[in-house]
Design a protein around this motif. Structure first.
Motif, PDB file in Angstrom:
ATOM      1  N   LEU A 187       0.837  -1.191   0.000  1.00  0.00           N
ATOM      2  CA  LEU A 187       0.000   0.000   0.000  1.00  0.00           C
ATOM      3  C   LEU A 187       0.871   1.239   0.000  1.00  0.00           C
ATOM      4  O   LEU A 187       2.004   1.216   0.500  1.00  0.00           O
ATOM      5  N   GLY A 188       0.342   2.324  -0.509  1.00  0.00           N
ATOM      6  CA  GLY A 188       1.082   3.583  -0.530  1.00  0.00           C
ATOM      7  C   GLY A 188       0.922   4.273  -1.867  1.00  0.00           C
ATOM      8  O   GLY A 188       0.726   3.632  -2.907  1.00  0.00           O
ATOM      9  N   THR A 189       1.028   5.596  -1.846  1.00  0.00           N
ATOM     10  CA  THR A 189       0.831   6.396  -3.055  1.00  0.00           C
ATOM     11  C   THR A 189       2.091   7.136  -3.486  1.00  0.00           C
ATOM     12  O   THR A 189       2.087   7.782  -4.527  1.00  0.00           O
ATOM     13  N   ALA A 190       3.161   7.047  -2.701  1.00  0.00           N
ATOM     14  CA  ALA A 190       4.378   7.781  -3.055  1.00  0.00           C
ATOM     15  C   ALA A 190       5.022   7.169  -4.294  1.00  0.00           C
ATOM     16  O   ALA A 190       5.106   5.942  -4.409  1.00  0.00           O
ATOM     17  N   PRO A 191       5.493   8.000  -5.250  1.00  0.00           N
ATOM     18  CA  PRO A 191       6.160   7.461  -6.441  1.00  0.00           C
ATOM     19  C   PRO A 191       7.539   6.914  -6.082  1.00  0.00           C
ATOM     20  O   PRO A 191       8.092   7.219  -5.016  1.00  0.00           O
ATOM     21  N   ALA A 251      21.998   1.545 -14.037  1.00  0.00           N
ATOM     22  CA  ALA A 251      21.111   2.391 -13.252  1.00  0.00           C
ATOM     23  C   ALA A 251      20.729   1.662 -11.978  1.00  0.00           C
ATOM     24  O   ALA A 251      20.236   0.541 -12.030  1.00  0.00           O
ATOM     25  N   GLU A 252      20.971   2.263 -10.850  1.00  0.00           N
ATOM     26  CA  GLU A 252      20.677   1.651  -9.559  1.00  0.00           C
ATOM     27  C   GLU A 252      19.722   2.542  -8.780  1.00  0.00           C
ATOM     28  O   GLU A 252      19.900   3.762  -8.726  1.00  0.00           O
ATOM     29  N   LEU A 253      18.754   1.910  -8.162  1.00  0.00           N
ATOM     30  CA  LEU A 253      17.731   2.616  -7.409  1.00  0.00           C
ATOM     31  C   LEU A 253      17.757   2.107  -5.982  1.00  0.00           C
ATOM     32  O   LEU A 253      17.770   0.904  -5.740  1.00  0.00           O
ATOM     33  N   TRP A 254      17.771   3.042  -5.034  1.00  0.00           N
ATOM     34  CA  TRP A 254      17.744   2.661  -3.619  1.00  0.00           C
ATOM     35  C   TRP A 254      16.357   2.960  -3.046  1.00  0.00           C
ATOM     36  O   TRP A 254      15.875   4.090  -3.125  1.00  0.00           O
ATOM     37  N   LEU A 255      15.745   1.936  -2.497  1.00  0.00           N
ATOM     38  CA  LEU A 255      14.475   2.074  -1.779  1.00  0.00           C
ATOM     39  C   LEU A 255      14.827   2.185  -0.305  1.00  0.00           C
ATOM     40  O   LEU A 255      15.105   1.190   0.363  1.00  0.00           O
ATOM     41  N   ASP A 256      14.817   3.403   0.170  1.00  0.00           N
ATOM     42  CA  ASP A 256      15.401   3.709   1.478  1.00  0.00           C
ATOM     43  C   ASP A 256      14.315   4.079   2.474  1.00  0.00           C
ATOM     44  O   ASP A 256      13.433   4.903   2.201  1.00  0.00           O
ATOM     45  N   TRP A 257      14.406   3.473   3.641  1.00  0.00           N
ATOM     46  CA  TRP A 257      13.500   3.779   4.762  1.00  0.00           C
ATOM     47  C   TRP A 257      13.535   5.272   5.079  1.00  0.00           C
ATOM     48  O   TRP A 257      12.504   5.880   5.388  1.00  0.00           O
ATOM     49  N   ALA A 258      14.731   5.870   4.995  1.00  0.00           N
ATOM     50  CA  ALA A 258      14.895   7.280   5.365  1.00  0.00           C
ATOM     51  C   ALA A 258      14.199   8.232   4.398  1.00  0.00           C
ATOM     52  O   ALA A 258      13.992   9.405   4.735  1.00  0.00           O
ATOM     53  N   LEU A 259      13.847   7.763   3.211  1.00  0.00           N
ATOM     54  CA  LEU A 259      13.179   8.627   2.243  1.00  0.00           C
ATOM     55  C   LEU A 259      11.692   8.829   2.554  1.00  0.00           C
ATOM     56  O   LEU A 259      11.059   9.715   1.987  1.00  0.00           O
ATOM     57  N   LEU A 260      11.161   8.024   3.442  1.00  0.00           N
ATOM     58  CA  LEU A 260       9.733   8.094   3.750  1.00  0.00           C
ATOM     59  C   LEU A 260       9.457   9.131   4.824  1.00  0.00           C
ATOM     60  O   LEU A 260      10.312   9.431   5.668  1.00  0.00           O
ATOM     61  N   SER A 261       8.258   9.647   4.814  1.00  0.00           N
ATOM     62  CA  SER A 261       7.880  10.698   5.759  1.00  0.00           C
ATOM     63  C   SER A 261       7.913  10.185   7.193  1.00  0.00           C
ATOM     64  O   SER A 261       7.381   9.102   7.483  1.00  0.00           O
ATOM     65  N   PRO A 262       8.535  10.951   8.106  1.00  0.00           N
ATOM     66  CA  PRO A 262       8.536  10.540   9.516  1.00  0.00           C
ATOM     67  C   PRO A 262       7.136  10.470  10.125  1.00  0.00           C
ATOM     68  O   PRO A 262       6.949   9.855  11.171  1.00  0.00           O
ATOM     69  N   ALA A 263       6.163  11.093   9.460  1.00  0.00           N
ATOM     70  CA  ALA A 263       4.799  11.055   9.986  1.00  0.00           C
ATOM     71  C   ALA A 263       4.168   9.675   9.834  1.00  0.00           C
ATOM     72  O   ALA A 263       3.170   9.373  10.501  1.00  0.00           O
ATOM     73  N   LEU A 264       4.715   8.836   8.948  1.00  0.00           N
ATOM     74  CA  LEU A 264       4.174   7.495   8.753  1.00  0.00           C
ATOM     75  C   LEU A 264       4.636   6.572   9.871  1.00  0.00           C
ATOM     76  O   LEU A 264       5.781   6.648  10.320  1.00  0.00           O
ATOM     77  N   ASP A 265       3.742   5.688  10.307  1.00  0.00           N
ATOM     78  CA  ASP A 265       4.150   4.716  11.317  1.00  0.00           C
ATOM     79  C   ASP A 265       4.921   3.578  10.651  1.00  0.00           C
ATOM     80  O   ASP A 265       5.105   3.546   9.429  1.00  0.00           O
ATOM     81  N   VAL A 266       5.399   2.636  11.457  1.00  0.00           N
ATOM     82  CA  VAL A 266       6.258   1.560  10.948  1.00  0.00           C
ATOM     83  C   VAL A 266       5.542   0.743   9.888  1.00  0.00           C
ATOM     84  O   VAL A 266       6.095   0.453   8.819  1.00  0.00           O
TER      85      VAL A 266
END
Length: 323
Positions: A187-191, A251-266
Motif C-alpha cells: 500500500l502507498g501512493t508515493a512514487p 542504473a541503480e535505485l535505492w528504496l530507502d526507509w529514510a526517504l519516507l515521511s517521519p509522519a508514517l508509522d512503521v
C-alpha cells in the motif's frame, strides 16, 4: 479448565509439536459416540426394556444384533484413522490480507482405502478427503486468514472421521513446528524515488544503439541510416524508422526507509516499501533496499525480490504472527 482443554494438554504432554510427518497411533487416537450415537444407544436401551417387559425373544435378538453392529462400527471408525501419515503443510508466502493456503499431505500406506477424513484447524478452517490404498496421497488445503505481516505458525490441527455410520467419532491432534510468511500489504501512493528511472515502456531501458526495440514513424531530423527502407517500400505515408535501446544495467535505485515521511508509522512505511519493491521489479530496474540495521545491495530478479519482501515481513519482529 474444561474437559476438552484438559485432554488437549494431556495429549500435548504425550506428543509435542513435530518437525516432520506424524503417523497416527493407537495411543493417540480417541473415540467417543456422536450425538447420533447417543440417540442410538438410548433407542437400544428402550428396546431392551421393552423386550424384558414382554419377554420377547425376537426383541432381544434385534437389540443384540444392533448393538453388535454399533460396536463393529466403532472398531471401523477407529481403524479408519489408524496408521495414517500427516505431512507438514506447504504454504506459499502471501501479502497481509490475503488468505494463506496450507497444504497438508495425507498418506495411506495400508492395503485398504480410508474415507471421510476431516482436517480442522484451530480457527475452524476445514477440509475433507478420501485416500486410496497402497501408499496413495491426498492433499487437504486449509485457508487461513491473514491480517498482519510476520510469521504464520502452522499451529494445531485435528484429524477426525465418523466413517462408516456416524455413530462414533475418532480423532487425534497434530501440531507442527515451523511457520509460513506473510509480507506487508503493498500500500502507498508515493512514487518511486527519483521517478524510478523508468521509461514509458516500463522495461528499464534507455535510448541507445545496442538492441533493436521496434519501429516508429519518421520524424524530421531522423538519419537516413535508421529508415527501414524495405518496410517503407511496402507502404505509403511516412517511412518507418528503426528504434534501438540500451539496457539500464548501470542504473541503480535505492528504496530507502529514510526517504519516507517521519509522519508514517512503521507499518505504513513497510507497506510503502513493499509497493516500491513490486514496482521496481516490474520495471526491470536494479534496486536495493535499506532498512534500519540492514541493507540489500542493488540487484534484480525473483530471488532478490523474495529476499527483500522477507526482510520487510520480518523487520523488527521475531514473534509477530496471525496465530
Amino acid at each position: 479448565m474444561s474437559v476438552a482443554t484438559y485432554v488437549l494438554d494431556w495429549h500435548r504432554r504425550r506428543r509435542g509439536p513435530a518437525a516432520g510427518a506424524v503417523t497416527t497411533e493407537r495411543r493417540t487416537l480417541y473415540v467417543l459416540p456422536t450425538r447420533a450415537g447417543v440417540v442410538f444407544a438410548l433407542l437400544l436401551l428402550v428396546m431392551l426394556l421393552w423386550a424384558l417387559n414382554y419377554n420377547a425373544s425376537l426383541g432381544f435378538a434385534l437389540v443384540f444384533l444392533l448393538a453388535a453392529v454399533a460396536f463393529d462400527a466403532m472398531r471401523q471408525t477407529h481403524d479408519n484413522l489408524l496408521a495414517l501419515t500427516l505431512q507438514p503443510p506447504r504454504v506459499e508466502p502471501v501479502f497481509a490480507g490475503q488468505p494463506a493456503a496450507l497444504g497438508f499431505g495425507l498418506v495411506n500406506a495400508a492395503p485398504r482405502a480410508r474415507y471421510a477424513l476431516e482436517l480442522t484447524a484451530a480457527d475452524g478452517a476445514r477440509a475433507v478427503c478420501d485416500v486410496l490404498a497402497g501408499g496413495q496421497r491426498a492433499e487437504l488445503v486449509l485457508a487461513r486468514p491473514t491480517t498482519r505481516r510476520g510469521r504464520l505458525p502452522f499451529g494445531r490441527v485435528r484429524l477426525a472421521t465418523r466413517y462408516p455410520l456416524g455413530l462414533f467419532e475418532a480423532w487425534t491432534w497434530c501440531e507442527f513446528t515451523g511457520a509460513g510468511l506473510v509480507y506487508p500489504a503493498p500500500l502507498g501512493t508515493a512514487p518511486l524515488p527519483g521517478g524510478g528511472g523508468t521509461t514509458p515502456t516500463g522495461r528499464g531501458e534507455a535510448p541507445g544503439d545496442e538492441d533493436f526495440h521496434g519501429l516508429r514513424d519518421y520524424r524530421r531530423g531522423d538519419p537516413a541510416t535508421r529508415i527501414a527502407w524495405r518496410r517503407a517500400a511496402a507502404r505509403s505515408g511516412l517511412p518507418p524508422v528503426k528504434q534501438f535501446a540500451a539496457p539500464r544495467g548501470d542504473a541503480e535505485l535505492w528504496l530507502d526507509w529514510a526517504l519516507l515521511s517521519p509522519a508514517l508509522d512503521v507499518e505504513a512505511r513497510l507497506s510503502q516499501l513493499t509497493a516500491w519493491v513490486l514496482e521496481a521489479e516490474a520495471g526491470g530496474l536494479r534496486w536495493g533496499l535499506r532498512l534500519p540495521g540492514m541493507a540489500l545491495a542493488p540487484a534484480g530478479g525473483a530471488a532478490h525480490r523474495r529476499a527483500a519482501l522477507e526482510a520487510l515481513a520480518l523487520h523488527a519482529t521475531t514473534e509477530r504472527s496471525d496465530g
